[in-house]
Design a protein around this motif. Structure first.
Motif, PDB file in Angstrom:
ATOM      1  N   THR A   1      25.028  55.392 -20.641  1.00 44.52           N
ATOM      2  CA  THR A   1      23.908  55.846 -21.480  1.00 44.52           C
ATOM      3  C   THR A   1      22.727  56.335 -20.641  1.00 44.52           C
ATOM      4  O   THR A   1      21.735  56.802 -21.194  1.00 44.52           O
ATOM      5  N   ASP A   2      22.813  56.200 -19.304  1.00 44.53           N
ATOM      6  CA  ASP A   2      21.738  56.690 -18.436  1.00 44.53           C
ATOM      7  C   ASP A   2      21.609  58.209 -18.575  1.00 44.53           C
ATOM      8  O   ASP A   2      22.617  58.935 -18.608  1.00 44.53           O
ATOM      9  N   ASP A   3      20.378  58.704 -18.616  1.00 47.06           N
ATOM     10  CA  ASP A   3      20.136  60.138 -18.837  1.00 47.06           C
ATOM     11  C   ASP A   3      20.843  61.018 -17.818  1.00 47.06           C
ATOM     12  O   ASP A   3      21.426  62.051 -18.159  1.00 47.06           O
ATOM     13  N   TYR A   4      20.785  60.630 -16.536  1.00 47.85           N
ATOM     14  CA  TYR A   4      21.389  61.476 -15.496  1.00 47.85           C
ATOM     15  C   TYR A   4      22.906  61.568 -15.673  1.00 47.85           C
ATOM     16  O   TYR A   4      23.509  62.601 -15.379  1.00 47.85           O
ATOM     17  N   HIS A   5      23.531  60.466 -16.153  1.00 48.13           N
ATOM     18  CA  HIS A   5      24.980  60.497 -16.386  1.00 48.13           C
ATOM     19  C   HIS A   5      25.301  61.387 -17.577  1.00 48.13           C
ATOM     20  O   HIS A   5      26.252  62.188 -17.522  1.00 48.13           O
ATOM     21  N   VAL A   6      24.527  61.250 -18.656  1.00 46.51           N
ATOM     22  CA  VAL A   6      24.747  62.074 -19.850  1.00 46.51           C
ATOM     23  C   VAL A   6      24.692  63.552 -19.492  1.00 46.51           C
ATOM     24  O   VAL A   6      25.594  64.338 -19.841  1.00 46.51           O
ATOM     25  N   LYS A   7      23.670  63.959 -18.757  1.00 51.85           N
ATOM     26  CA  LYS A   7      23.523  65.371 -18.373  1.00 51.85           C
ATOM     27  C   LYS A   7      24.638  65.810 -17.427  1.00 51.85           C
ATOM     28  O   LYS A   7      25.140  66.937 -17.515  1.00 51.85           O
ATOM     29  N   GLY A   8      25.039  64.897 -16.524  1.00 55.63           N
ATOM     30  CA  GLY A   8      26.116  65.216 -15.601  1.00 55.63           C
ATOM     31  C   GLY A   8      27.437  65.443 -16.315  1.00 55.63           C
ATOM     32  O   GLY A   8      28.174  66.395 -16.010  1.00 55.63           O
ATOM     33  N   VAL A   9      27.751  64.598 -17.276  1.00 53.00           N
ATOM     34  CA  VAL A   9      29.003  64.734 -18.040  1.00 53.00           C
ATOM     35  C   VAL A   9      28.990  66.018 -18.866  1.00 53.00           C
ATOM     36  O   VAL A   9      30.008  66.731 -18.950  1.00 53.00           O
ATOM     37  N   GLN A  10      27.851  66.325 -19.478  1.00 55.40           N
ATOM     38  CA  GLN A  10      27.765  67.563 -20.264  1.00 55.40           C
ATOM     39  C   GLN A  10      28.014  68.787 -19.389  1.00 55.40           C
ATOM     40  O   GLN A  10      28.701  69.732 -19.796  1.00 55.40           O
ATOM     41  N   GLU A  11      27.496  68.775 -18.174  1.00 52.36           N
ATOM     42  CA  GLU A  11      27.696  69.903 -17.266  1.00 52.36           C
ATOM     43  C   GLU A  11      29.153  69.971 -16.791  1.00 52.36           C
ATOM     44  O   GLU A  11      29.735  71.069 -16.696  1.00 52.36           O
ATOM     45  N   ILE A  12      29.760  68.806 -16.495  1.00 56.93           N
ATOM     46  CA  ILE A  12      31.177  68.772 -16.100  1.00 56.93           C
ATOM     47  C   ILE A  12      32.054  69.305 -17.227  1.00 56.93           C
ATOM     48  O   ILE A  12      32.970  70.123 -17.001  1.00 56.93           O
ATOM     49  N   PHE A  13      31.772  68.880 -18.468  1.00 54.61           N
ATOM     50  CA  PHE A  13      32.543  69.335 -19.634  1.00 54.61           C
ATOM     51  C   PHE A  13      32.406  70.853 -19.791  1.00 54.61           C
ATOM     52  O   PHE A  13      33.399  71.562 -20.030  1.00 54.61           O
ATOM     53  N   ARG A  14      31.173  71.360 -19.621  1.00 59.15           N
ATOM     54  CA  ARG A  14      30.935  72.802 -19.765  1.00 59.15           C
ATOM     55  C   ARG A  14      31.694  73.588 -18.705  1.00 59.15           C
ATOM     56  O   ARG A  14      32.325  74.621 -19.008  1.00 59.15           O
ATOM     57  N   ARG A  15      31.657  73.102 -17.450  1.00 58.99           N
ATOM     58  CA  ARG A  15      32.334  73.815 -16.365  1.00 58.99           C
ATOM     59  C   ARG A  15      33.851  73.865 -16.606  1.00 58.99           C
ATOM     60  O   ARG A  15      34.488  74.902 -16.372  1.00 58.99           O
ATOM     61  N   LEU A  16      34.422  72.756 -17.058  1.00 58.11           N
ATOM     62  CA  LEU A  16      35.863  72.719 -17.316  1.00 58.11           C
ATOM     63  C   LEU A  16      36.234  73.636 -18.481  1.00 58.11           C
ATOM     64  O   LEU A  16      37.298  74.269 -18.481  1.00 58.11           O
ATOM     65  N   TYR A  17      35.348  73.708 -19.467  1.00 57.81           N
ATOM     66  CA  TYR A  17      35.594  74.592 -20.619  1.00 57.81           C
ATOM     67  C   TYR A  17      35.545  76.056 -20.185  1.00 57.81           C
ATOM     68  O   TYR A  17      36.418  76.860 -20.548  1.00 57.81           O
ATOM     69  N   GLU A  18      34.528  76.404 -19.407  1.00 57.34           N
ATOM     70  CA  GLU A  18      34.397  77.797 -18.974  1.00 57.34           C
ATOM     71  C   GLU A  18      35.530  78.216 -18.042  1.00 57.34           C
ATOM     72  O   GLU A  18      35.903  79.396 -17.990  1.00 57.34           O
ATOM     73  N   LYS A  19      36.084  77.241 -17.336  1.00 54.25           N
ATOM     74  CA  LYS A  19      37.226  77.528 -16.451  1.00 54.25           C
ATOM     75  C   LYS A  19      38.524  77.689 -17.239  1.00 54.25           C
ATOM     76  O   LYS A  19      39.516  78.214 -16.722  1.00 54.25           O
ATOM     77  N   GLY A  20      38.514  77.259 -18.480  1.00 56.42           N
ATOM     78  CA  GLY A  20      39.712  77.328 -19.311  1.00 56.42           C
ATOM     79  C   GLY A  20      40.557  76.061 -19.272  1.00 56.42           C
ATOM     80  O   GLY A  20      41.642  76.019 -19.872  1.00 56.42           O
ATOM     81  N   ASP A  21      40.078  75.025 -18.583  1.00 60.89           N
ATOM     82  CA  ASP A  21      40.839  73.770 -18.509  1.00 60.89           C
ATOM     83  C   ASP A  21      40.543  72.838 -19.684  1.00 60.89           C
ATOM     84  O   ASP A  21      41.179  71.794 -19.829  1.00 60.89           O
ATOM     85  N   ILE A  22      39.551  73.200 -20.506  1.00 62.19           N
ATOM     86  CA  ILE A  22      39.321  72.505 -21.778  1.00 62.19           C
ATOM     87  C   ILE A  22      39.396  73.549 -22.887  1.00 62.19           C
ATOM     88  O   ILE A  22      38.798  74.631 -22.772  1.00 62.19           O
TER      89      ILE A  22
END
Length: 641
Positions: free
Chosen positions: A97-118
């Motif tokens: 629930t830490d803010d830095y983790h939340v933002k980090g996960v959102q960015e990881i999810f976005r990168r994987l989506y844009e790469k086509g792996d999500i």
């Protein structure tokens, strides 16, 4: 070695309820390794934390009339207090629930989506809320969850998927080319044969049926589901993907320590995520076994748990840490029982280590006016003891690098046993009485104090409080208790004043159902009968008596009973307590290590409230008494014929 980094992690624990001794097992092991690496000169980053999202926690919070964050905050505070009680020296505690983790996960999810792996799809499957897991129809056991046995529910919803199947061949190739990546080897074979080679399916990584999770930034209503959220903690804790200073310093992790039930997620899903992000994989994932109680693995959902705080209150933190790391080979399942815990405390800690310290301090007070003596020429016995001490650092480092905590402690305790035997071999109480033996006496006592200095260094990663207690009693300064100092002999300064003697591990008396005694049993337990006549018995009667060789491993006087000594003896693998009326004829110190003959099949008796589980044999005449000992090197437990 100076400046070399070492990054170690525990799993992040799910705070649906308070943690039990099984969770403590993982964390204590990680802490011991982190402390050992710091001791040996590494720059360590030790991470632990909590995985706080998911439907299970949302429902539990609703049942309690709280928000999910309010609910987990209370449990996280409890967990942090537990780690404080257990002396866990973590460098960072991450919460998902830490803010830095939340933002980090959102960015990881976005990168994987844009790469086509999500990609977006629809999921349908059987879901177990307590376990936070989906199962296929064939995986269910009689229609219930195969892990916890509870009801499952059919879930159908829009979801995003991670292309796990895309990385199947790459994962197989990596694992086969890096045999140390998954430890122990049995876990590697399981991952390859049971999951990877049969084929991987893509992984559901978002949910819409609940909202307690990290929102997907580009699709309102979706929250990131479990594994991309939880597993990413190992890199978001280092600042990835926004601030990579710590990440560049410590990644890849040297080891993820996990329970064997989550090895699959850490050796298949997590490496695939890292491959998709073009990041290096952790060097090793070690899946340890379970602590087993009657009824199976400890589990919050099963309710068969042991509260570690209660154990610490009863026995002390170092005793609990020692038991967890010594009793069970790391990687294997092991039984947890109170009897086994008490036996480890009594025999390893009180008898072996505690007795060595107590005897050494007592003799320094008695024969050296409470100061460290100067040493003279070393004999064969001295050189053997010193050689064993100098071999310890290399042996222990090798074992710790293989995560063999139990074997490392066994190695240390073999040296403790050798030091106790050294006392028996050199017999300082005899040297003190003989003319011209003063220098020899001082050399022996110096070597014992040095042994305890070395021991205090080696046990420090496992038992962080005990070394200070040893050093305080012997007046040992901290600057000669480094890892490099453990490789040297003769660092104690002669003339240094020792401290006050203190029992570091009191023996724990076990309850016994038989509290009765008879005069005959009392006489037998004393082992000092005056035979005024001979009572003839038949050979059949004599055949009922079982005589065994026993080794005395501890001896002490019984308060309020001037004639009695309490002995702890080993009869083969069995350990027993015997009370004997020999205090007038023997000091406790001179009995340690002797091989004596005992009657092994006597009914237990109590003397002065202390249980005796047998009788030793002795010969007496007038005011003289001699116990029966075994001359040759006959092992304890051998039958006397």
């Amino acid at each position: 070695m100076e400046g070399k980094t070492f990054y170690i992690t525990t799993p992040i624990y799910y705070p649906s309820d308070k943690l039990h001794i099984g969770h403590s097992y993982t964390t204590v092991a990680a802490d011991a390794m982190a402390r050992f690496k710091r001791l040996t000169g590494h720059d360590v980053f030790f991470l632990t934390g909590t995985d706080e999202h998911g439907q299970k926690i949302q429902r539990k919070a609703q049942e309690k009339g709280k928000t999910p964050k309010e609910y987990v905050d209370e449990i996280v505070d409890w967990i942090k207090e537990l780690w404080k009680i257990l002396d866990i020296s973590y460098d960072h505690f991450i919460r998902t629930t830490d803010d830095y983790h939340v933002k980090g996960v959102q960015e990881i999810f976005r990168r994987l989506y844009e790469k086509g792996d999500i990609y977006k799809g629809e999921y349908e499957g059987w879901y177990c809320t307590p376990c936070e897991s989906f199962f296929t129809e064939r995986e269910l056991v009689e229609g219930r969850c195969p892990d916890c046995g509870r009801d499952v529910e059919l879930v159908k919803e829009e979801a995003y998927f991670f292309r796990l199947s895309k990385y199947q061949d790459k994962l197989i190739d990596y694992i086969e080319k890096n045999p140390d990546f998954i430890q122990p080897p049995s876990r590697k074979n399981e991952m390859l044969n049971n999951f990877l080679k049969p084929g991987l399916e893509d992984l559901c990584v978002s949910r819409t049926s609940f909202d307690w999770g990290i929102p997907v930034t580009f699709d309102e209503g979706h929250v990131v589901y479990v594994w991309i959220d939880a597993l990413s903690n190992y890199i978001t804790a280092l600042g990835y993907p926004f601030n990579n200073e710590l990440f560049n310093k410590y990644w890849p992790a040297d080891v993820h320590l996990v329970g064997k039930e989550i090895v699959r997620f850490h050796t298949i899903i997590w490496p695939a995520m890292l491959m998709a992000l073009d990041l290096p994989l952790p060097r090793r994932v070690f899946g340890h076994g379970w602590l087993i109680l009657e009824g199976g693995k400890m589990s919050k959902s099963k309710g068969n748990v042991v509260d570690p705080r209660v154990l610490v209150d009863l026995y002390g933190v170092d005793a609990i840490r020692y038991f967890l790391l010594r009793e069970i080979p790391f990687g294997a399942d092991g039984n947890f029982s109170n009897d086994a815990l008490v036996d480890r405390i009594n025999y390893d800690l009180a008898n072996d280590l505690g007795n060595l310290l107590s005897r050494t301090v007592t003799m320094l007070e008695k024969y050296c006016e409470g100061r460290i003596p100067a040493f003279g020429e070393f004999t064969k016995e001295d050189k053997e003891l010193i050689a064993m001490a100098k071999s310890l650092p290399q042996n222990i480092e090798s074992l710790m690098d293989s995560f063999e905590f139990s074997e490392a402690l066994k190695e240390i305790w073999q040296f403790i046993g050798r030091a106790n035997k050294y006392i028996d071999e050199t017999a300082p109480w005899v040297l003190a009485k003989e003319e011209g033996k003063r220098e020899r006496l001082h050399t022996v006592l110096y070597n014992l104090a040095e042994s305890l200095r070395v021991i205090s260094i080696h046990i420090s990663p496992f038992m962080p409080n005990t070394p200070g207690k040893i050093r305080k009693q012997l007046g040992i300064p901290g600057d000669i208790c480094t890892w490099e100092a453990a490789k040297e002999w003769g660092l104690l300064l002669p003339g240094a004043k020792i401290g006050q003697k203190e029992i570091i591990f009191p023996r724990i008396e076990k309850n016994t159902e038989n509290d009765k005694k008879t005069k005959e049993e009392e006489t037998r337990a004393k082992g000092n009968q005056n035979l005024e006549g001979l009572n003839l018995i038949t050979i059949e009667d004599f055949g009922k008596v079982e005589l065994r060789v026993a080794e005395v491993i501890e001896a002490e006087k019984i308060q309020g009973a001037d004639k009695l000594l309490k002995l702890q003896v080993k009869i083969g693998e069995e350990k027993r307590q015997i009370v004997a009326g020999i205090a007038k004829f023997y000091s406790p110190e001179e009995l340690i290590g002797k091989k004596i003959v005992v009657v092994a099949n006597l009914k237990p008796a109590k003397l002065k409230g202390v249980e005796s589980q047998g009788m030793l044999l002795a010969a007496s005449i007038d005011d003289k008494l001699s116990i029966i000992t075994v001359e040759r090197d006959i092992p304890s437990g051998a039958k006397v014929k």
